[in-house]
Write an enzyme that holds these catalytic residues in place. Structure first.
Site, PDB file in Angstrom:
ATOM      1  N   ALA A  59       0.861  -1.070   0.062  1.00 14.04           N
ATOM      2  CA  ALA A  59      -0.310  -0.073  -0.483  1.00 14.04           C
ATOM      3  C   ALA A  59       0.371   1.382  -0.297  1.00 14.04           C
ATOM      4  O   ALA A  59       2.064   0.927   0.228  1.00 14.04           O
ATOM      5  CB  ALA A  59      -1.060  -0.022   1.325  1.00 14.04           C
ATOM      6  N   THR A  61       0.449   4.118   2.274  1.00  5.84           N
ATOM      7  CA  THR A  61       0.770   4.103   2.917  1.00  5.84           C
ATOM      8  C   THR A  61       1.008   5.979   3.679  1.00  5.84           C
ATOM      9  O   THR A  61       0.179   6.034   4.805  1.00  5.84           O
ATOM     10  CB  THR A  61       0.896   3.730   4.492  1.00  5.84           C
ATOM     11  N   TYR A 124      -6.619   9.485   0.947  1.00  2.36           N
ATOM     12  CA  TYR A 124      -6.085   7.625   1.351  1.00  2.36           C
ATOM     13  C   TYR A 124      -6.962   7.540   1.838  1.00  2.36           C
ATOM     14  O   TYR A 124      -7.119   6.145   1.309  1.00  2.36           O
ATOM     15  CB  TYR A 124      -5.060   8.032   3.094  1.00  2.36           C
TER      16      TYR A 124
END
Length: 281
Positions: A59, A61, A124
């Site tokens: 991911a 992040t 996000y």
């Protein structure tokens, strides 16, 4: 089982590989070895391995970085998981994809369970939610695991803060945002048991207590007799680009019925974490 692990260089990926039983046939890929945002690379790699399951720990992040790099956030956190799910489906594999507590807006006064509707605040959070949606759409044989406030991976907030406290320095912790601190080793230990249930769906796997980073640091200071000072912080004064939920604690309405061992108490997790940081010195 034959497993493909993506994001093998991250904290959760490393923790999973450290404790995965040796009888499993695991093909682990770091980002440099397989960029999940590269659809052609994913489709050209995973189906040829014929795995039983794909475990996605990869991911982007950087919550604040996602605000300034929305295209990368979408590529890595939404389109990448979609490619993995399509690759898994093409070879008859299941997929386990890790998501986040930041798919919620933090307005609920109690911890969120799997039945609560997501409402992300940040780029996000929206990209991670899109990843969930696209994985579900690509294959019914999926597990989506939401977690949050993960610590112990080496590059996380708490690891850095404890290093400061151990050196006699000050470390700040937010006292007006709550979540469910989750020790990475305990999270990793529950990945395969969930996969082995064969009960596809969306699940919350997170530490059992909702608290603030400030209170966690105070507890760590006492448990480890750390000489540094813990300073309270308020979110409004940090000026972070990405909005974050004030309350993103997680609980599960479903996992207690699956026969998976509950997470240990937070104090137990913090003691294990402290022992691990000492061992790495």
């Amino acid at each position: 089982m034959k497993l493909v692990v993506t994001g093998a260089g991250g904290g959760l990926g490393r923790a999973f590989l450290e404790q995965a039983p040796a009888h499993h046939d695991i093909h682990a890929f770091t980002r440099a070895e397989l960029d999940i945002g590269d659809h052609d690379a994913v489709m050209g790699t995973i189906p040829l391995l014929r795995p039983d399951a794909v475990l996605n720990f990869a991911a982007f992040t950087g919550v604040d970085a996602c605000e300034s790099e929305p295209a990368r956030a979408t590529r890595d956190n939404a389109l990448g998981p979609h490619s993995l799910a399509l690759a898994a489906r093409s070879c008859g594999a299941s997929i386990l994809h890790v998501s986040t507590d930041y798919v919620f807006d933090g307005k609920k006064s109690a911890p969120y369970d799997e039945l609560d509707p997501p409402a992300p605040l940040s780029v996000y959070g929206r990209a991670k939610l899109a990843g969930e949606v696209m994985v579900r759409a690509a294959t019914p044989e999926h597990f989506i695991v939401r977690t949050g406030y993960v610590f112990g991976g080496g590059l996380d907030f708490l690891t850095g803060a404890v290093a400061k406290l151990r050196a006699g320095e000050a470390a700040g912790g937010l006292q007006d945002r709550t979540g469910s601190p989750t020790f990475v080793g305990h999270l990793a230990a529950r990945i395969l048991p969930l996969l082995m249930t064969g009960r596809y769906g969306t699940y919350h796997l997170a530490g059992p207590e909702t608290t603030t980073w400030y209170d966690v640091l105070r507890e760590l200071k006492g448990l480890g007799n750390l000489p540094g000072t813990v300073e309270p912080q308020k979110a409004v004064y940090l000026g972070l680009p990405a909005p974050r939920p004030l309350h993103s604690g997680l609980t599960s309405a479903l996992v207690p019925h699956l026969g998976i061992e509950p997470f240990p108490a937070l104090e137990t997790a913090l003691m294990e974490f402290l022992a691990g940081t000492l061992a790495r010195k």
